[in-house]
Design a protein around this motif. Structure first.
Motif, mmCIF file in Angstrom:
data_model
loop_
_atom_site.group_PDB
_atom_site.id
_atom_site.type_symbol
_atom_site.label_atom_id
_atom_site.label_comp_id
_atom_site.label_asym_id
_atom_site.label_seq_id
_atom_site.Cartn_x
_atom_site.Cartn_y
_atom_site.Cartn_z
ATOM 1 N N LEU A 61 0.861 -1.172 0.000
ATOM 2 C CA LEU A 61 0.000 0.000 0.000
ATOM 3 C C LEU A 61 0.901 1.227 0.000
ATOM 4 N N VAL A 62 0.656 2.159 -0.902
ATOM 5 C CA VAL A 62 1.444 3.378 -0.981
ATOM 6 C C VAL A 62 0.523 4.561 -0.710
ATOM 7 N N ALA A 98 -4.707 -4.381 -0.541
ATOM 8 C CA ALA A 98 -5.788 -4.113 -1.499
ATOM 9 C C ALA A 98 -7.073 -3.740 -0.780
ATOM 10 N N ASP A 99 -7.382 -4.424 0.318
ATOM 11 C CA ASP A 99 -8.584 -4.131 1.096
ATOM 12 C C ASP A 99 -8.505 -2.736 1.715
ATOM 13 N N ILE A 100 -7.360 -2.399 2.290
ATOM 14 C CA ILE A 100 -7.202 -1.075 2.908
ATOM 15 C C ILE A 100 -7.311 0.012 1.840
ATOM 16 N N HIS A 101 -6.691 -0.211 0.685
ATOM 17 C CA HIS A 101 -6.784 0.757 -0.412
ATOM 18 C C HIS A 101 -8.239 0.945 -0.835
ATOM 19 N N ALA A 102 -8.973 -0.145 -0.994
ATOM 20 C CA ALA A 102 -10.387 -0.053 -1.384
ATOM 21 C C ALA A 102 -11.197 0.691 -0.326
ATOM 22 N N ARG A 103 -10.917 0.425 0.935
ATOM 23 C CA ARG A 103 -11.640 1.113 2.020
ATOM 24 C C ARG A 103 -11.302 2.600 2.037
ATOM 25 N N LEU A 104 -10.032 2.932 1.780
ATOM 26 C CA LEU A 104 -9.641 4.340 1.705
ATOM 27 C C LEU A 104 -10.336 5.041 0.543
ATOM 28 N N GLN A 105 -10.422 4.383 -0.604
ATOM 29 C CA GLN A 105 -11.092 4.976 -1.761
ATOM 30 C C GLN A 105 -12.576 5.197 -1.465
ATOM 31 N N ALA A 106 -13.211 4.234 -0.825
ATOM 32 C CA ALA A 106 -14.628 4.382 -0.457
ATOM 33 C C ALA A 106 -14.800 5.521 0.541
ATOM 34 N N TRP A 107 -13.872 5.650 1.462
ATOM 35 C CA TRP A 107 -13.905 6.707 2.474
ATOM 36 C C TRP A 107 -13.792 8.068 1.805
ATOM 37 N N ILE A 108 -12.884 8.192 0.840
ATOM 38 C CA ILE A 108 -12.693 9.456 0.111
ATOM 39 C C ILE A 108 -13.942 9.781 -0.713
ATOM 40 N N GLU A 109 -14.469 8.786 -1.422
ATOM 41 C CA GLU A 109 -15.657 9.018 -2.247
ATOM 42 C C GLU A 109 -16.866 9.397 -1.397
ATOM 43 N N ARG A 110 -16.994 8.784 -0.236
ATOM 44 C CA ARG A 110 -18.106 9.071 0.671
ATOM 45 C C ARG A 110 -18.076 10.537 1.109
#
Length: 138
Positions: A96-97, A123-135
């Motif tokens: 994760l970067v 990959a899971d943390i990245h997906a959760r971060l992307q969902a958090w940003i989009e939310r």
């Protein structure tokens, strides 16, 4: 002295009790601890001074609450960011970067920071971060 050293070593890469309590009050959505990583500073300045090295290993904890991303690690790694400040990617299955501009978090600092974290959950943390940003954008 040995007990102090053992306790300190055992707590590496975890959230300090006061920070954990603060984040729990906000509602921790994701918490990952004891993540091996590396922090790279590019053009980094703090109060007119540059760090001794541009690259440092770390063992870190990463937490997401509804309002912020918090990272606490060894070698003075402390990130407490709201939505949209930190960008993430997962270029490899267990890597994760995270990247951000220092001035976005700290007005008296300059340069960019890149945090590489190695975890099977990258990959899971990245997906959760992307969902958090989009939310937050809605």
């Amino acid at each position: 002295m040995i007990d102090w050293f053992k306790r300190r070593r055992a707590s590496r890469g975890t959230l300090p009790a006061d920070k954990r309590a603060e984040l729990e009050r906000e509602g921790i959505e994701l918490l990952e601890e004891r993540i091996r990583g590396r922090v790279t500073y590019r053009g980094y300045e703090m109060g007119g001074q540059r760090p001794a090295t541009g690259d440092a290993p770390t063992v870190a904890a990463l937490a997401i609450t509804p309002t912020r991303l918090a990272i606490h690690g060894t070698n003075n790694l402390h990130v407490d960011a709201g939505h949209g400040i930190v960008r993430s990617e997962a270029p490899e299955p267990e890597k994760l970067v995270l990247r951000y501009e220092a001035s976005d978090l700290y007005p008296m600092r300059a340069g960019s920071v890149e945090i590489e974290l190695w975890t099977p959950r990258a990959a899971d943390i990245h997906a959760r971060l992307q969902a958090w940003i989009e939310r937050s954008a809605t």
